[in-house]
Design an enzyme around this catalytic site. Sequence first.
Site, PDB file in Angstrom:
ATOM      1  N   ALA B 511       4.887   1.413  -4.884  1.00 13.37           N
ATOM      2  CA  ALA B 511       4.392   2.068  -3.675  1.00 13.37           C
ATOM      3  C   ALA B 511       5.277   1.739  -2.486  1.00 13.37           C
ATOM      4  O   ALA B 511       5.680   2.622  -1.722  1.00 13.37           O
ATOM      5  CB  ALA B 511       2.949   1.651  -3.406  1.00 13.37           C
ATOM      6  N   LEU B 616      -2.573   2.615   0.823  1.00 17.38           N
ATOM      7  CA  LEU B 616      -2.165   4.015   0.946  1.00 17.38           C
ATOM      8  C   LEU B 616      -3.230   4.971   0.439  1.00 17.38           C
ATOM      9  O   LEU B 616      -3.399   6.056   0.961  1.00 17.38           O
ATOM     10  CB  LEU B 616      -0.870   4.242   0.170  1.00 17.38           C
ATOM     11  CG  LEU B 616       0.369   3.547   0.762  1.00 17.38           C
ATOM     12  CD1 LEU B 616       1.511   3.563  -0.240  1.00 17.38           C
ATOM     13  CD2 LEU B 616       0.791   4.227   2.068  1.00 17.38           C
ATOM     14  N   LYS B 619      -8.761   5.106  -3.293  1.00 15.67           N
ATOM     15  CA  LYS B 619      -9.277   5.302  -4.644  1.00 15.67           C
ATOM     16  C   LYS B 619      -8.351   4.690  -5.694  1.00 15.67           C
ATOM     17  O   LYS B 619      -8.777   3.913  -6.551  1.00 15.67           O
ATOM     18  CB  LYS B 619      -9.438   6.798  -4.920  1.00 15.67           C
ATOM     19  CG  LYS B 619      -9.983   7.102  -6.308  1.00 15.67           C
ATOM     20  CD  LYS B 619      -9.973   8.593  -6.611  1.00 15.67           C
ATOM     21  CE  LYS B 619     -11.199   9.266  -6.024  1.00 15.67           C
ATOM     22  NZ  LYS B 619     -11.279  10.694  -6.424  1.00 15.67           N
ATOM     23  N   GLY B 688       2.407  -4.449  -2.509  1.00 13.83           N
ATOM     24  CA  GLY B 688       1.972  -3.939  -3.818  1.00 13.83           C
ATOM     25  C   GLY B 688       0.547  -4.366  -4.133  1.00 13.83           C
ATOM     26  O   GLY B 688       0.090  -5.412  -3.698  1.00 13.83           O
ATOM     27  N   GLU B 691      -1.056  -5.578  -9.310  1.00 14.45           N
ATOM     28  CA  GLU B 691      -1.210  -6.766 -10.142  1.00 14.45           C
ATOM     29  C   GLU B 691      -2.101  -7.832  -9.534  1.00 14.45           C
ATOM     30  O   GLU B 691      -2.547  -8.751 -10.230  1.00 14.45           O
ATOM     31  CB  GLU B 691       0.176  -7.374 -10.418  1.00 14.45           C
ATOM     32  CG  GLU B 691       1.095  -6.397 -11.118  1.00 14.45           C
ATOM     33  CD  GLU B 691       2.521  -6.912 -11.231  1.00 14.45           C
ATOM     34  OE1 GLU B 691       3.050  -6.965 -12.340  1.00 14.45           O
ATOM     35  OE2 GLU B 691       3.095  -7.267 -10.193  1.00 14.45           O
TER      36      GLU B 691
END
Lengths: 324, 731
Positions: B511, B616, B619, B688, B691
Amino acid sequence: MREFDYVRATDTARASVEGQGAETRFIAGGTNLLDLMKLEVMAPSKLVDISRLPLDRIEEADGGLRIGATVTNSDLAADPRIRASYPVLSRALLAGASGQLRNKATTGGNLLQRTRCPYFYDTDTPCNKRSPGEGCAAMGGETRNHAVLGTSETCIALHPSDMAVAMRALDAKVEVQGAGGETNSFAMEEFYLLPSDTPHIETILESGDLITGVHLPAPRGDRQVYRKVRDRASYAFALVSTAAVVKMEDGRIADAAVAFGGLGTMPWRDPEVDAALTGEAPSRALFDKAADLLLREAEVTDGTAFKLPLARRVLRAVLEEATA
Amino acid sequence: MSYELKVDDKETTDRAAGLSQGLLGTAADRPEGVLKVTGRATYAAEDMPEGTAFGVLVRAPAMGRVELGNAPAVEKLPGVLAVIHDKRMLRNPAQGMAGEAPVQGVAEADYVGQPIALVVAGSFEQARHAAEVMEVRCLGEIRPVSPGAVEPEVPEKKQSSMGDLDAAMAAAVHKVDATYSTSAMSSAAMEPHAALAWWEGDKLTVRASLQMLKYNRAELADSVGIPLENVRILSPYVGGGFGSKLGVSPEVVAAAIAAQQLGRPVRVVLNRRQVFETITRRSETEQHIRLAADGEGRLTGVGHDALVSNLPEEPFSEPVTQATPFNYEGAARTIGHRVARIHRPAAGSVRAPGEAVGVTAFEIAMDELAVAAGIDPVELRLRNIPAEVPGTGKPFSSHMLAESLNDGAARFGWADRAAEPRARREGEWWIGSGVASAFRVNMLSEAEARVVLGPEGAIVETDMTDIGTGTYAILGQIAGELLGLPQEKVEVRLGDTAFPPGSGSGGSIGAASTGTAVWLAAQEVRAALAKEMGCEPDDLTLKDGRATCGNISRDIAELISGESLEGHGHVQPGDASSKVKQATFGAHFAEVAVNDVTGEVRVRRMLGSFAAGRILNLKTARSQCHGGMTWGIGMALTEELVHDRRDGHMVNRDLAEYHVAVNADVPPLEVHFLEERDPWTGPMQVKGIGELGICGAAAAILNAIHHASGVRLRDLPATPDKVLAGLEELG
Ligand SMILES: Cc1cc2nc3c(=O)[nH]c(=O)nc-3n(C[C@H](O)[C@H](O)[C@H](O)COP(=O)(O)OP(=O)(O)OC[C@H]3O[C@@H](n4cnc5c(N)ncnc54)[C@H](O)[C@@H]3O)c2cc1C
């Protein structure tokens, strides 16, 4: 998968004839057989599809119920008569596999499902059950899913069924139509064979023998419990399971039938355990004695040692619940 | 032209604040979602060209020099086209971002289960049968297969020490000194690894299920021995990767070689067993953790030594202690890393390599310290949050661990928790709760993207993949936001090496990295539009297909008068990581029930509070956390690859016996995101999220098991047999 011929049986009497031959197998739901064929653990040259035979009914018979061999596990578990009078069977069925599998799996197929021993499933390792005389890779290997009762020097594979454990506690009889068309009934302890030195022979069935149904006599006890311990909340085989069918009178155990999964090379029941319980007042000491009897000849590996304390605790809890 | 950015410095202005479309941060649907759930999204093995042949890999049943006894006979079986035993075939997949061939060769089997030949036939069934009857002999000794059987390597660069940990331990008021172990695990992605290869002259095209195409292209070219330009990889849809599809894998190279040899397309799909034993696993770990604390529970020393395993010659080893240098206070710090070279199937990256298992063990140790010190475990963690990376003076780029712990504790109802274990019982069940912090390093990777604005809308192109995470959605949102277009007017095209190279999916880099490349490309288009409008880009408002500047407003399609405008974005990591430490943080809370009779554990609820920069897409970000937490349940309770002790082969290599969490194991999961902007990650201020959700999740569960039942397990997973042994000990 090896190439095979396919015959769809349309007539029950003829099915046994079509089913003859060392390399012929019946196929019902296919949920076990097809997996084994893809891996070439089983490689029949001919399949006789019995799934369309009129054996999919549950009828009243001899004071009990007769379950057709192709009744699915889902239908059997949901049958109102089963739920009312044989709840231990419903519960055992619903504790097995997954909804999708139960929709395909049949009564006859469930009884005859093969062990989940990973070495049996692995054609690159020796297995006496798969190839008699080859040796056993499980022994000395990873054995958490193996049996502790009824084992032999050639095989420690577990019988994985939940359904059959409940049926064993319910004194079910397996109806078999022989190749000559005659039908015989067998108690579960006659139907299944211990591995001894022929672990590839798991039941008394011979070539062409077709299971047509299972007969359940009237239930002997109204207190029925099925308890299954497994590694995850659903969709896992039993580490240990226990089915109890108990009748209480005046605070005493008037009748007890207890069967076990996750322990034996066949769905397990020990008459001495039942006898020890019958006529006694429930107590922790009694339940511990029953456990001692059950496990007196258990043979464990480092993988299966945990099953003994687990079986003991589960048996105690099940009997507490059934006699409360 | 191209808009270039090297992230050397911080960007404190919120550049998205000046944009008007309102797409960023919404819970936008995945544009490809309907295709996927209706079965129309074509995964690697689908979309077969006419005349495709089918290949099935053959495994080594033992170790040593390989002999294919009956290959000539197998080649004569019905339908069989070839038995391929080519020295270019791979021993195991390439490691993530390798960009070159991994160990090749099939003459020698280094582990049981290694692919050593490919049988190709006219039908899949014929190939499978032929592969099954292949008589493979491996003439060699069984080599060591368990980590305890060898003297491990001690890579010098991976040891570090500051201060005097032994002295800190000796002086500690409260301490923990314990060894933890986690099991080997499999990614178990839904879509099996698959490849479909065909040649046109000397040009090779492969449809494959891979995560990082620009590296995979180089790996494949190197493996097959052809120039990079001659390779094209297509991975438009990937049914889960989790690290298992980072590097080019044996089926891809085998399909390419077979297609070359046979002059026709060849498809190779791994069956589930092969996915388990051919594809990289997560290494099992053994972790020795030492914590020294003063009377208030403040850490004075931290020791974390890890033993992991891999095959000889594999450059990867599970970076277990990755978060340990910066997780908590502690002036004395000793970190160790050892690698046992053993002959089990190769180990590689699996979702959050390092932290997934390292944070888990560390967070159990923190719980033990809290118990030893008699301090609430949330409070203990709050007391130990460092102001900068301990011993280095390096500041954090952003750091919201305290906020995550406090937010999670409040929402979870932590205040009502009994201080002592075994305080709550419902029938046979002990009920308790646990907490763990989540840490995951954050990285940026080089990425490029192209954005083309035409009269119908915009097209985004990059070789980035969407492995189920929502990349199609977020890249469309970013382009739409910058260009003032609703999301359905932006078409995102991914997974084709003919497009500009993105970052690939892995390490939670997608992303921020590829997203920024798209941002930059769209900025270039914006600048061109501003020029058309005769204004500065900063004065331009783009919304719903209209460009507005001062009192002039025009339809964008009309403005570009049927032409199209192209932008190209290119982002690279710069010096930022030498100036600041970048990581994501969060807190896990779990409530469990432990059965006193059987040792079975049920998770009753789980809550995660996470901070990962700008979110971002609410959902898809939440789904990532749900996935991570679900993996945490698996790691805590059920997942364990069992290797045969004699030859190391994977015993439970199917989904019936390798137990991932099923629906019934997963209770309602609550996920909350804290508002955060990280100024050191480029214009979007994102980090990110793929993870973070697994890091520490299993520890919250193990800690809850202790709180519920008093059983402290240091050996994962907590299967009923282990919990039961603990219960029996407690009596
Ligand atoms: C992933 C997975 C999980 C599972 N979990 C469980 C579980 O938790 N508990 C459990 O109990 N079971 C479990 N099962 C096993 C499942 O219950 C069996 O696969 C199923 O009951 C078999 O029935 P079937 O009709 O599909 O049999 P088939 O596969 O059709 O046949 C099985 C065998 O029975 C023979 N056969 C079938 N019908 C007859 C007949 N009428 N007469 C003579 N021979 C016959 C066939 O020739 C074959 O050898 C699981 C299975 C899978 C795949």
